[in-house]
Scaffold this active site. Sequence first.
Site, PDB file in Angstrom:
ATOM      1  N   LYS A  64       4.097   8.208  14.506  1.00 34.12           N
ATOM      2  CA  LYS A  64       2.637   8.461  14.562  1.00 34.12           C
ATOM      3  C   LYS A  64       1.873   7.409  13.756  1.00 34.12           C
ATOM      4  CE  LYS A  64       3.150  12.497  12.562  1.00 34.12           C
ATOM      5  NZ  LYS A  64       4.586  12.557  12.277  1.00 34.12           N
ATOM      6  N   ARG A  95      -1.475  21.081  12.084  1.00 31.87           N
ATOM      7  CA  ARG A  95      -0.032  21.257  11.929  1.00 31.87           C
ATOM      8  C   ARG A  95       0.378  22.722  12.025  1.00 31.87           C
ATOM      9  NH1 ARG A  95       1.322  16.375   8.843  1.00 31.87           N
ATOM     10  NH2 ARG A  95       3.508  16.384   8.313  1.00 31.87           N
ATOM     11  N   ARG A 140      12.271   3.611   5.522  1.00 31.50           N
ATOM     12  CA  ARG A 140      10.845   3.245   5.542  1.00 31.50           C
ATOM     13  C   ARG A 140      10.370   2.757   4.169  1.00 31.50           C
ATOM     14  NH1 ARG A 140       6.485   7.470   7.593  1.00 31.50           N
ATOM     15  NH2 ARG A 140       7.518   8.827   6.080  1.00 31.50           N
ATOM     16  N   ARG A 162       8.231   6.501  -0.196  1.00 28.09           N
ATOM     17  CA  ARG A 162       7.573   7.783  -0.464  1.00 28.09           C
ATOM     18  C   ARG A 162       8.548   8.750  -1.127  1.00 28.09           C
ATOM     19  NH1 ARG A 162       4.501   9.603   4.974  1.00 28.09           N
ATOM     20  NH2 ARG A 162       5.439  11.595   4.447  1.00 28.09           N
ATOM     21  N   ARG A 186      11.069  19.275   5.740  1.00 29.10           N
ATOM     22  CA  ARG A 186       9.930  18.808   6.545  1.00 29.10           C
ATOM     23  C   ARG A 186      10.186  19.094   8.036  1.00 29.10           C
ATOM     24  NH1 ARG A 186       9.551  12.760   4.602  1.00 29.10           N
ATOM     25  NH2 ARG A 186       7.837  12.578   6.094  1.00 29.10           N
TER      26      ARG A 186
END
Length: 252
Positions: free
Chosen positions: A51, A126, A165, A198, A209
């Site tokens: 996203k 969400r 990431r 992160r 998550r």
Amino acid sequence: RKIYRGRMASSSVNLEDVPSVDLMTELLRRMKCSSKPDKRLILIGPPGSGKGTQSPLIKDEYCLCHLATGDMLRAAVAAKTPLGIKANEAMDKGELVSDDLVVGIIEEAIKKPSCQKGFILDGFPRTVVQAEKFDEMLEKKGIKVDKVLNFAIDDSILEERITGRWIHPSSGRSYHMKYAPPKVLGVDDVTGEPLIQRKDDTAEVLKSRLASFHRQTEPVIDYYNKKGIVADLHAEKPPKEVSAEVQKVLSS
Ligand code: AP5
């Protein structure tokens, strides 16, 4: 471009001091944008589905604002605002923060002038409650969501994407050690500043998550399916192929 756009809005900036090339670039951007149709888009998908990778491309193409609730909450946590203090614990555990907090953030954010031609919501709504509240909000303004892009992908692909990431915090630019490496290891291509990982990008937190996604967010896809506005993407494909699918959906 971004820096001047922000500064020009304030009366303290003398436009004579802004380099001509920046003024011209901004003028050309505005001229190009004026002919674009309004678009109100929602991007839904599990963590790591792409996203945040696709949003800046869509934003530039259609002159929309990009509202990522995760980024907004992380900025509030870093600044230790009352909102950030409330959100911090849930985010660290990979759980969702309360519906009222995020609905309030979005309600404020879509008033920004940069959202004039529409918005890309990345990470919101969400929960079905958030979707319902958002619909009520839009109804009062006499507008509707045009499209929901569903970043469909198998869970098994996501751990490698999330743990690989690296992020440039101030711009939100995202890299991947294998799929989108920076030119120099650990350094942002544009500013030369250090990249970070992160706090919630660990295999352990990813599990919760993903659990939140399946339990609370997947029903949001059904909610919009009933309205007939969902487009399913093959988010497991390489970024360029996903971009091509997005283009096809948005230009049809
Ligand atoms: P948030 O920041 O929204 O995180 P998320 O939804 O988990 O999404 P990510 O940012 O992890 O994934 P992405 O799809 O953007 O992936 P990306 O493109 O970077 O939310 C964080 C937390 O905030 C939540 O857990 C919650 O606590 C809270 N929160 C936020 N919104 C909320 C809400 N509305 N209500 C309640 N709580 C809320 O891609 C990942 C990596 O893969 C990158 O390294 C990228 O380079 C790479 N990559 C991307 N696409 C591809 C591809 N096609 N092929 C190969 N690699 C790819």
